[in-house]
Design an enzyme around this catalytic site. Structure first.
Site, short mmCIF file in Angstrom:
data_model
loop_
_atom_site.label_atom_id
_atom_site.label_comp_id
_atom_site.label_asym_id
_atom_site.label_seq_id
_atom_site.Cartn_x
_atom_site.Cartn_y
_atom_site.Cartn_z
N GLU A 1 12.92 -44.77 -7.88
CA GLU A 1 12.03 -44.46 -6.75
C GLU A 1 12.53 -45.08 -5.46
O GLU A 1 11.95 -44.87 -4.40
CB GLU A 1 10.60 -44.92 -7.06
N MET B 1 -5.70 -6.61 8.31
CA MET B 1 -5.33 -5.71 9.40
C MET B 1 -6.13 -4.42 9.26
O MET B 1 -6.44 -4.00 8.16
CB MET B 1 -3.83 -5.46 9.38
N TYR C 1 10.98 -34.43 -19.54
CA TYR C 1 9.54 -34.25 -19.46
C TYR C 1 9.02 -34.42 -18.03
O TYR C 1 9.70 -34.99 -17.18
CB TYR C 1 8.80 -35.24 -20.39
N GLY D 1 -8.52 -7.28 4.19
CA GLY D 1 -9.23 -7.34 5.46
C GLY D 1 -8.43 -7.88 6.62
O GLY D 1 -8.98 -8.09 7.69
N ARG E 1 -0.46 -47.10 -15.51
CA ARG E 1 -0.40 -48.08 -14.42
C ARG E 1 -1.20 -49.30 -14.85
O ARG E 1 -2.42 -49.24 -14.93
CB ARG E 1 -1.00 -47.50 -13.15
N CYS F 1 7.20 -38.98 -12.93
CA CYS F 1 5.80 -39.40 -13.02
C CYS F 1 5.10 -39.41 -11.66
O CYS F 1 3.97 -39.83 -11.54
CB CYS F 1 5.67 -40.75 -13.70
N ASN G 1 6.80 -40.19 -5.66
CA ASN G 1 5.97 -40.53 -4.50
C ASN G 1 6.72 -41.52 -3.62
O ASN G 1 6.88 -41.32 -2.41
CB ASN G 1 4.64 -41.15 -4.93
N ASP G 2 7.17 -42.61 -4.23
CA ASP G 2 7.93 -43.59 -3.46
C ASP G 2 9.29 -43.05 -3.04
O ASP G 2 9.78 -43.33 -1.96
CB ASP G 2 8.12 -44.89 -4.26
N LYS H 1 0.83 -1.20 0.00
CA LYS H 1 0.00 0.00 0.00
C LYS H 1 0.87 1.25 0.00
O LYS H 1 0.67 2.15 -0.81
CB LYS H 1 -0.90 -0.02 1.25
N ARG I 1 -3.51 -1.17 -6.45
CA ARG I 1 -2.71 -2.40 -6.38
C ARG I 1 -3.12 -3.27 -7.55
O ARG I 1 -4.18 -3.05 -8.15
CB ARG I 1 -2.97 -3.13 -5.07
N ARG J 1 -3.10 3.26 8.46
CA ARG J 1 -3.42 2.11 7.62
C ARG J 1 -2.28 1.12 7.58
O ARG J 1 -1.13 1.51 7.44
CB ARG J 1 -3.70 2.59 6.18
N SER K 1 12.53 -42.72 -15.07
CA SER K 1 11.40 -41.87 -14.73
C SER K 1 11.34 -41.81 -13.21
O SER K 1 11.28 -42.84 -12.55
CB SER K 1 10.11 -42.46 -15.30
N ARG L 1 4.11 -49.06 -17.20
CA ARG L 1 4.77 -49.61 -16.02
C ARG L 1 4.23 -50.99 -15.72
O ARG L 1 3.01 -51.18 -15.67
CB ARG L 1 4.54 -48.70 -14.81
N GLY M 1 9.99 -41.73 -9.83
CA GLY M 1 8.75 -42.00 -9.12
C GLY M 1 8.86 -41.31 -7.79
O GLY M 1 9.22 -41.90 -6.78
N HIS N 1 -16.02 -8.66 1.21
CA HIS N 1 -15.03 -9.60 1.73
C HIS N 1 -15.20 -10.97 1.10
O HIS N 1 -14.25 -11.58 0.60
CB HIS N 1 -15.16 -9.69 3.25
P1 ADP Z 1 -7.72 -2.14 3.49
O1 ADP Z 1 -6.32 -2.59 3.50
O2 ADP Z 1 -8.61 -2.98 4.31
O3 ADP Z 1 -8.23 -1.88 2.10
P2 ADP Z 1 -7.32 0.69 3.77
O4 ADP Z 1 -6.13 1.12 4.51
O5 ADP Z 1 -7.24 0.74 2.29
O6 ADP Z 1 -7.74 -0.75 4.27
O7 ADP Z 1 -8.52 1.54 4.30
C1 ADP Z 1 -9.83 1.22 4.07
C2 ADP Z 1 -10.58 2.42 3.56
O8 ADP Z 1 -10.47 3.50 4.43
C3 ADP Z 1 -10.08 2.93 2.24
O9 ADP Z 1 -10.64 2.27 1.18
C4 ADP Z 1 -10.56 4.36 2.26
O10 ADP Z 1 -11.87 4.39 1.77
C5 ADP Z 1 -10.54 4.71 3.70
N1 ADP Z 1 -9.38 5.55 3.97
C6 ADP Z 1 -8.13 5.19 4.30
N2 ADP Z 1 -7.33 6.25 4.43
C7 ADP Z 1 -8.09 7.34 4.19
C8 ADP Z 1 -7.84 8.72 4.16
N3 ADP Z 1 -6.64 9.23 4.40
N4 ADP Z 1 -8.87 9.52 3.88
C9 ADP Z 1 -10.09 9.01 3.62
N5 ADP Z 1 -10.39 7.72 3.63
C10 ADP Z 1 -9.40 6.88 3.91
MG MG Z 2 6.17 -46.42 -6.96
MG MG Z 3 -7.80 -0.60 0.85
#
Ligand code: ADP
Ligand code: MG
Ligand code: MG
Length: 915
Positions: free
Chosen positions: A744, A104, A850, A102, A561, A830, A767-768, A23, A337, A93, A763, A617, A765, A455
């Protein structure tokens, strides 16, 4: 000079992900290319490491660096942190090098307290907005930093709403919100045992600490484990000045993708909400609007956003996932991203970007993870069966594929029932990060709320799991464990079917069908074939499987086999007769019955494979596997064969082994019962003659299993050669064939030079070879291997991903020794590993000819082989570039003119990988 732990957005770039997190690095990159990013700074992942190693505290050095950057930020924004007239507010953030949706939590509006909130109210002339922001901040801070469960805040909010007799938050005025704030603070004091911090600097310290500490929490660890993310040192913290999407009807916030992440179409795609902040869009609380609608509401901002879409995609040369906020008609970009996408969209995007001239074919190949193709090889609903099915409702097509299963209402049940072998569908109002393991265990996911970027949708796409989200026609009663939909009620034992590509939900079970390889997928596969060096064969025993494999691009059979051919009803009898015979004559008589059937099988197989190599085989498993186990079956067999029950039981007893995996199996069988090898040789060669007479070509490759000693191999080869000669003479034809061995048994690997004197191919093998190399029983290691992997003793399950250090070393020894006596010995693999991308890369690097894998993994292997070849090429080029640079340095000193370098490189290197 002291070490830098804190970077302003101006100081970083996209290549600094390891220390700035994804980020942060991208916020810095966007700042440097002139996009409207609110200013801020990044506290590095290295600081996170220090924090977690230093008793969850930052050092004075780092704190001083933070203070300096905060002062810079205040100067830039012309606002002061904690100023009661016009306060600077920030978001805090998290963001590691690899994005973890989601995982952290972000804290918004930090810097508000009882004084500054009044300043904000005054400055904006909007008391309600200020109090609402403060309320949100206390809630987020209380939840994320102080560990107060959000139910407490919901309860407080509800009580104020009830008192006022209103339904929506928006109906609360500033006085009501003031009450809410008071109640929130009380809740914090009660639950956390301390006051909500009024000091803004304390707020910031606590928030930074919470983010760094969250790197180590359970759900982050689970996510990393499930996604195989290793070797990161921590998360970075981004401190960024706030912009507000909740300042009224000329403000809003949204998420968009430069292309459709679900099907890959090159069309702007996204969702937004007016007068909303932060997570409102992804939280699934209000249902967002489609991005095109923004054009009508705020045409200028929309146009600007579309320009940014193009700019970012050209810049990153990849599909982007962008977060934006509009504050009073001014657009800000808050994140970009590389967008998560389904495999089919990944393939389409890669191919179309080549066609658009944006990237090279090579880069396109590298953009698609071989393992992700698995999704494309996923099942779809059988259209004819679907016609008759009862459509219950339709939600959003959040992640493609199809799933059939029984309903479960929470993640624990999903895990538990899936472990018992049940196929389940996780049905939730909306999912949250705690549900990840349950989502992983389920066949598919169905949610009542949330959009395409909720999510559930994001995580399911990442997992390649079928998901239908935001199904508003669905009422989920999680406590009663019942759903109401389409006028019906369904409980835990009801089966439903999901179509993740259309969003449809059906009652009951619909037939699923197998996928095909065409269009964009076919094109990408063609490109893969142009660059890969490894051949890809398949493990198949039947004409049907072989046909499927050929359709997916298999170039031969690496493992047929033969024992599987023995299990069909009419044959097993003859096989049992052979096993139960007391003497050679009896066995020969039974084998004579098997011969025409086995020959017929080979004939059909050779016909399908027409000209492609086929490795057969010889019989491998211990004989008792062919005998019945249940009393009733034994009785039946006794009657059929006209022998006594006792005799059969005696024979079973006699064949009993304490450790069958290391017992009388593989070539050991045919060494003690040579007539088995004779029959199998005859079946192979007579089938070959028949195919040749049909005018087709076939060069059979006879493979002797479980050889650990060259004498074993020589013994068997003598039989194969003798029978080949006989068959040629009898039919008056000549044909080519090869005789080789599986490697193998560790002893076989170590004495491979002796074996290669006689064997024409090896070849592996694996697994073995893994079983015997690591000493892990394939049948029993399940009990401890999972823990081994969790403890990091082995990085992966060695039966799934080749243990390169140990088992791989045995392979290298065998190759070196084998080549020392037979320079061009044909080498293949194989075992299961032949379909595992990282193992395939290893196979490429050690010089196999191969890999062979199950039919459905053939496309994955083709792409993985291409990746391996490209990576090798890339590292060769890097080496060459380094040489050129050091030559130029001799000429020009440290500052080599860039044009010179580029000139030379362009003439010497055609394709330069993006990084
Ligand atoms: P995540 O990693 O869960 O996407 P973010 O750090 O991107 O979390 O934050 C989630 C949301 O919070 C962002 O999509 C944005 O909408 C809002 N946000 C984060 N920083 C700011 C900021 N400086 N001003 C306004 N909104 C923010
Ligand atoms: Mg075998
Ligand atoms: Mg985000």
């Amino acid at each position: 000079m002291e070490k830098q732990y804190v970077y302003s957005f101006k100081e970083g770039n996209k290549d600094m992900k390891d220390i700035l997190g994804g980020k942060g690095a991208n916020l810095a990159e966007m700042t440097s290319i002139g996009l409207p990013v609110p200013s801020g700074f990044i506290i590095s992942t290295e600081a996170c490491k220090v924090f977690n190693e230093n008793n969850k505290k930052l050092t004075d050095e780092i704190n001083t660096q933070i203070s300096k950057k905060l002062i810079e930020l205040q100067n830039k924004m012309g606002k002061r942190f904690g100023d009661s007239k016009d306060p600077l507010l920030v978001s805090v953030r998290s963001g590691a090098a690899v994005s973890m949706p989601g995982m952290m939590d972000t804290i918004l509006n930090l810097g508000l307290n009882d004084d500054t909130v009044e300043g904000l109210a005054e400055k904006t002339g909007n008391k309600r907005f200020a109090y609402d922001s403060y309320r949100r901040f206390i809630q987020m801070f209380g939840d994320v930093v102080m560990g107060v469960k959000h139910e407490n805040f919901e309860k407080a909010l509800e009580s104020v709403k009830e008192e006022k007799e209103v339904e929506f938050d928006t109906e609360l005025d500033e006085d009501d919100l003031y009450k809410v704030i008071e109640l929130y603070k009380e809740a914090i004091q009660e639950e956390a045992g301390r006051l909500f911090p009024n000091d803004v600097y304390e707020q910031l310290d606590m928030a930074i600490g919470a983010v760094f500490a969250s790197w180590d929490n359970d759900r982050a660890n689970t996510y990393r484990r499930l996604n195989n993310i290793h070797g990161l040192i921590g998360t970075a913290v981004n401190v960024q000045s706030m912009v507000f999407g909740n300042m009224g009807d000329d403000s809003g916030t949204g998420v968009c993708f430069t292309r459709n992440p679900s099907n890959g179409e090159n069309k702007f795609y996204g969702e937004f909400l007016m007068n909303a902040q932060g997570e409102d869009v992804v939280a699934g609380i209000r249902t967002p609007r489609e991005i095109e609608e923004l054009e009508k509401i705020m045409p200028e901002n929309y146009k600007e956003l579309v320009d940014i879409r193009e700019k970012l995609e050209k810049h990153y040369k990849d599909m982007q996932d962008i977060e934006f906020t509009i504050e009073k008609g001014k657009l800000y970009i808050l994140q970009t991203r590389n967008g998560k996408r389904t495999a089919s969209s990944a393939v389409r995007i890669a191919v179309e970007m080549v066609e658009e001239g944006l990237i090279s074919k090579e880069d396109a190949l590298l953009k698609v993870e071989p393992g992700a193709l698995d999704q494309l090889l996923h099942k779809q609903l059988d259209e004819s069966d679907k016609k008759n099915a009862e459509l219950l409702t339709k939600g959003l097509p959040a992640s493609p594929g199809a799933a059939v299963g029984k309903i479960v209402f929470n993640a624990e049940d999903a895990k538990e029932r899936a472990e018992k072998g049940e196929k389940v569908i996780l049905v939730r109002i909306e999912t949250s990060p705690e549900d990840i393991e349950g989502m992983n265990a389920a066949q598919g996911i169905l949610t009542a709320r949330g959009g395409m970027t909720s999510h559930a949708a994001v995580v399911a796409r990442g997992m390649g799991k079928c998901c239908v989200a935001g199904c508003s026609g669905l009422v989920v009663n999680e406590s009663k464990r019942i759903i109401e939909v389409g006028g019906g009620r369904f409980g835990e034992d009801s089966i439903i079917t999901l179509d993740g590509s259309s969003g449809e939900v059906f009652a009951g079970k619909i037939k699923l069908i197998e996928p095909t390889l065409s269009g964009y997928f076919g094109k990408l596969m063609e490109w893969a074939d142009e660059v890969r060096k490894l051949k890809v064969r398949t493990n198949a025993d039947t004409p049907k499987d072989s046909q499927t494999a050929i359709k997916f691009g298999a170039e031969g059979i690496g493992l047929c086999r033969t024992e599987h051919m023995f299990f069909e009803a009419d044959r097993i009898k003859a096989v049992r007769e052979m096993i139960l015979s007391d003497n050679k004559e009896g066995r020969e008589k039974a084998l004579a019955k098997i011969l025409p059937m086995q020959k017929g099988d080979f004939y059909e197989l050779f016909k399908v494979m027409d000209g492609r190599p086929v490795t057969i085989r010889f019989l491998d498993p211990p004989l008792h596997e062919f005998l019945p186990k249940e009393d009733s079956e034994i009785e039946e067999l006794a009657e059929e064969m006209d022998v006594s029950v006792e005799k059969i039981k005696e024979k079973i007893e006699e064949l009993h082994e304490f450790n069958p995996m290391l017992g009388h199996r593989g070539c050991r069988l045919a060494i003690t019962y040579p007539e088995i090898a004779e029959m199998q040789s005859r079946a192979v060669f007579e089938a070959a003659v028949q195919v040749i007479e049909d005018g087709k070509t076939i060069i059979p490759e006879v493979m002797i299993p479980l050889v650990g000693n060259t004498k074993e191999f020589e013994n068997q080869k003598e039989i194969v050669d003798r029978v080949a000669k006989e068959v040629m003479k009898e039919n008056n034809v000549e044909f080519d064939y090869l005789v080789g061995t599986m490697i193998e048994v560790p002893r076989g690997a170590i004495t491979a030079d002796e074996i290669a004197e006689h064997a024409e191919f090896f070849s592996f093998g694996t697994n073995d070879l893994t079983q015997m190399g690591c000493g892990f029983s394939r049948d029993d290691s399940g009990r401890f291997l999972k823990e081994y992997v969790e403890l990091g003793i082995y990085k992966n399950d060695p039966f799934q991903t080749l243990d390169q250090k140990g088992v791989g070393e045995l392979m290298k020894i065998a190759i070196e020794k084998g080549k020392s006596v037979r320079k061009n010995i044909k080498l293949g693999i194989c075992g299961e590993h032949g379909g595992d991308p990282s193992s395939i890369e290893f196979c490429h690097n050690i010089g196999l000819n191969y890999v062979s894998c199950s039919p459905y993994r053939v496309p994955i292997a083709r792409l993985a082989a291409a990746h391996a070849a490209l990576k090798e090429e890339k590292s060769k080029r890097m080496q060459m570039i380094n040489e050129v640079v050091s030559d130029l340095k001799k000429q020009y000193g440290e500052n080599v003119p860039l044009e010179k370098l580029e000139g030379i490189l362009k003439s010497r290197v055609g394709w330069l990988c993006e990084d």
